[in-house]
Design a protein around this motif. Structure first.
Motif, PDB file in Angstrom:
ATOM      1  N   ARG A  34     -28.488 -41.996  71.248  1.00  0.00           N
ATOM      2  CA  ARG A  34     -27.549 -42.132  70.136  1.00  0.00           C
ATOM      3  C   ARG A  34     -26.695 -40.870  70.071  1.00  0.00           C
ATOM      4  O   ARG A  34     -27.244 -39.760  70.093  1.00  0.00           O
ATOM      5  N   GLU A  35     -25.404 -41.049  70.029  1.00  0.00           N
ATOM      6  CA  GLU A  35     -24.483 -39.914  69.948  1.00  0.00           C
ATOM      7  C   GLU A  35     -23.500 -40.155  68.799  1.00  0.00           C
ATOM      8  O   GLU A  35     -23.099 -41.294  68.548  1.00  0.00           O
ATOM      9  N   PHE A  43     -32.402 -33.589  72.201  1.00  0.00           N
ATOM     10  CA  PHE A  43     -31.382 -33.463  71.158  1.00  0.00           C
ATOM     11  C   PHE A  43     -30.317 -32.481  71.656  1.00  0.00           C
ATOM     12  O   PHE A  43     -30.659 -31.425  72.207  1.00  0.00           O
ATOM     13  N   ASN A  44     -29.067 -32.857  71.502  1.00  0.00           N
ATOM     14  CA  ASN A  44     -28.008 -31.928  71.915  1.00  0.00           C
ATOM     15  C   ASN A  44     -26.953 -31.808  70.809  1.00  0.00           C
ATOM     16  O   ASN A  44     -26.752 -32.726  70.008  1.00  0.00           O
ATOM     17  N   GLY A  70     -20.073 -32.689  68.073  1.00  0.00           N
ATOM     18  CA  GLY A  70     -20.849 -33.867  68.459  1.00  0.00           C
ATOM     19  C   GLY A  70     -22.348 -33.589  68.517  1.00  0.00           C
ATOM     20  O   GLY A  70     -22.773 -32.470  68.805  1.00  0.00           O
ATOM     21  N   LYS A  71     -23.098 -34.627  68.242  1.00  0.00           N
ATOM     22  CA  LYS A  71     -24.563 -34.540  68.293  1.00  0.00           C
ATOM     23  C   LYS A  71     -25.096 -35.714  69.091  1.00  0.00           C
ATOM     24  O   LYS A  71     -24.494 -36.796  69.131  1.00  0.00           O
ATOM     25  N   GLY A  72     -26.249 -35.494  69.719  1.00  0.00           N
ATOM     26  CA  GLY A  72     -26.852 -36.554  70.507  1.00  0.00           C
ATOM     27  C   GLY A  72     -28.363 -36.533  70.441  1.00  0.00           C
ATOM     28  O   GLY A  72     -28.978 -35.474  70.344  1.00  0.00           O
ATOM     29  N   LEU A  73     -28.984 -37.728  70.500  1.00  0.00           N
ATOM     30  CA  LEU A  73     -30.446 -37.862  70.485  1.00  0.00           C
ATOM     31  C   LEU A  73     -30.847 -38.893  71.527  1.00  0.00           C
ATOM     32  O   LEU A  73     -30.250 -39.978  71.591  1.00  0.00           O
TER      33      LEU A  73
END
Length: 393
Positions: free
Chosen positions: A265-266, A66-67, A78-81
């Motif tokens: 997924r971002e 996770f970022n 922004g988020k990312g998985l």
């Protein structure tokens, strides 16, 4: 008709005695197997090793990432998985499972070998105890006769019918009998102590004073065929060969590429993105010599198996021939001692004055030496037979 009836009774009595002694030994071995601390420790250690062998038979754990991203001068965040999983053919095709399964079978066989060795030790101690029980009984009979003779010559000496020398010889014979009984009892207690240790500190009771009826052994080829199939050393060697073959397959499969799949997924304030990634690890340099090493090991294991088979054949053949000789010697010695015993006549001859006390001591000493020799021959045979038939334990 009456004679035949007595013969049947004698045979039945002998069979019951033999069954009783065998049953007692089997009970002792069952008890020791349940209580022995070495076997208990080994069982637990083996269970732990079995679990350890199964640690690498599954796929590697999936990875989850996770970022969270933000800009110093931008309001956009922004988020990312990402979720990824690696796949290797060694696991998918079951090669790792096959190796682990065979490793665990080897652990079971090794336990069987240790168990047989321990029970064989216990069984030989049981035969040794039966020998000392029988010897203790024989010496008690001698002690009883010696005490009777001391009383006889003491009375004769008081009546003036015997000299002090004869009375002293009778007392010396009594002292010798007591000394031998003390030695045998000390040996009995030592054997019982060893059995107690094997039984996890719990006392063992085995009061048998007779060995089994000496039955003829089967033909060697029949004996060897069964022993070869059940012997844990050879079973271990055969399974080692199978394990080496599976290790070759396992190491060959290491050259297959490892695949990985990843879903990601971002998203940020403006858009959402989904993605899928497939990767491949190509084993160009790592594990380059593992197949060669596995093949060399397989050749060594096969050679060791053949060596063990040859050694086992000649060892068991030698033990079998030795047992045959000891069996014949034990049977002949036992019959000879029983048929040539003059013990009951010696007492009467001594009381009637036909022989001197010295003659009596010499004759009795010869008889009990012969009786001890017969018991030793039986013990040697049964210990040899125990070793020969250890695979049945």
């Amino acid at each position: 008709m009456i004679k035949r009836f007595y013969i049947v009774i004698i045979l039945l009595s002998a069979s019951i005695t033999a069954w009783s002694q065998t049953n007692n030994i089997e009970s002792v071995l069952t008890e020791i197997e349940a209580n022995n601390l070495t076997l208990k420790t080994l069982r637990e250690a083996n269970n732990a090793q079995k679990y350890a062998n199964k640690e690498d038979i599954t796929l590697s754990n999936p990875e989850v990432e996770f970022n969270y991203i933000w800009g110093a001068n931008s309001p956009t965040k922004g988020k990312g998985l990402a979720v990824s999983q690696e796949f290797d053919f060694q696991t998918i095709l079951g090669y790792k499972t096959g190796v682990a399964k065979k490793q665990n079978e080897l652990i079971d066989i090794e336990y069987k070998r240790e168990r047989i060795n321990l029970l064989l030790e216990a069984k030989t101690l049981c035969y040794d105890l039966i020998y000392h029980n029988a010897l203790y009984r024989e010496l008690n009979e001698r002690l009883s006769l010696a005490e009777k003779n001391v009383a006889l010559f003491k009375k004769r000496f008081e009546n003036g019918d015997a000299s002090i020398l004869e009375l002293n010889k009778a007392k010396l014979d009594l002292a010798l009998a007591k000394g031998e009984i003390s030695n045998v009892e000390a040996d009995r207690q030592e054997i019982l102590s060893q059995l107690t240790i094997l039984n996890g500190g719990k006392e063992i009771v085995l009061n048998s004073e007779e060995f089994d009826i000496i039955a003829p052994l089967p033909l060697f080829d029949v004996w060897y065929s069964e022993a070869e199939a059940l012997n844990p050393v050879l079973e271990y060697a055969r399974n080692e060969v199978e394990l080496s073959e599976r290790e070759i397959k396992l190491n060959r499969s290491a050259w297959a590429p490892k695949l990985s799949a990843e879903y990601s997924r971002e998203w940020d304030d403006n858009a959402k993105l989904n993605g899928f990634k497939i990767g491949m690890s190509i084993p160009l340099w790592a594990d380059a010599n593992k197949v060669k090493s596995a093949k060399a090991n397989a050749i060594a294991v096969e050679s060791r198996k053949k060596e063990l088979e040859i050694n086992f054949y000649y060892q068991i053949k030698n033990d079998y021939e030795k047992s045959i000789i000891l069996q014949k010697s034990a049977a002949e010695t036992k019959v000879a001692v029983e048929q040539l015993s003059n013990l009951k006549y010696l007492g009467k001859a001594l009381e009637s004055g036909e022989i001197t006390m010295l003659d009596y001591i010499v004759e009795v000493q010869m008889y009990y030496e012969a009786r001890t020799m017969a018991l030793e021959a039986e013990r040697a045979y049964y210990m040899s037979l125990a070793k020969l038939s250890a695979y049945t334990l």
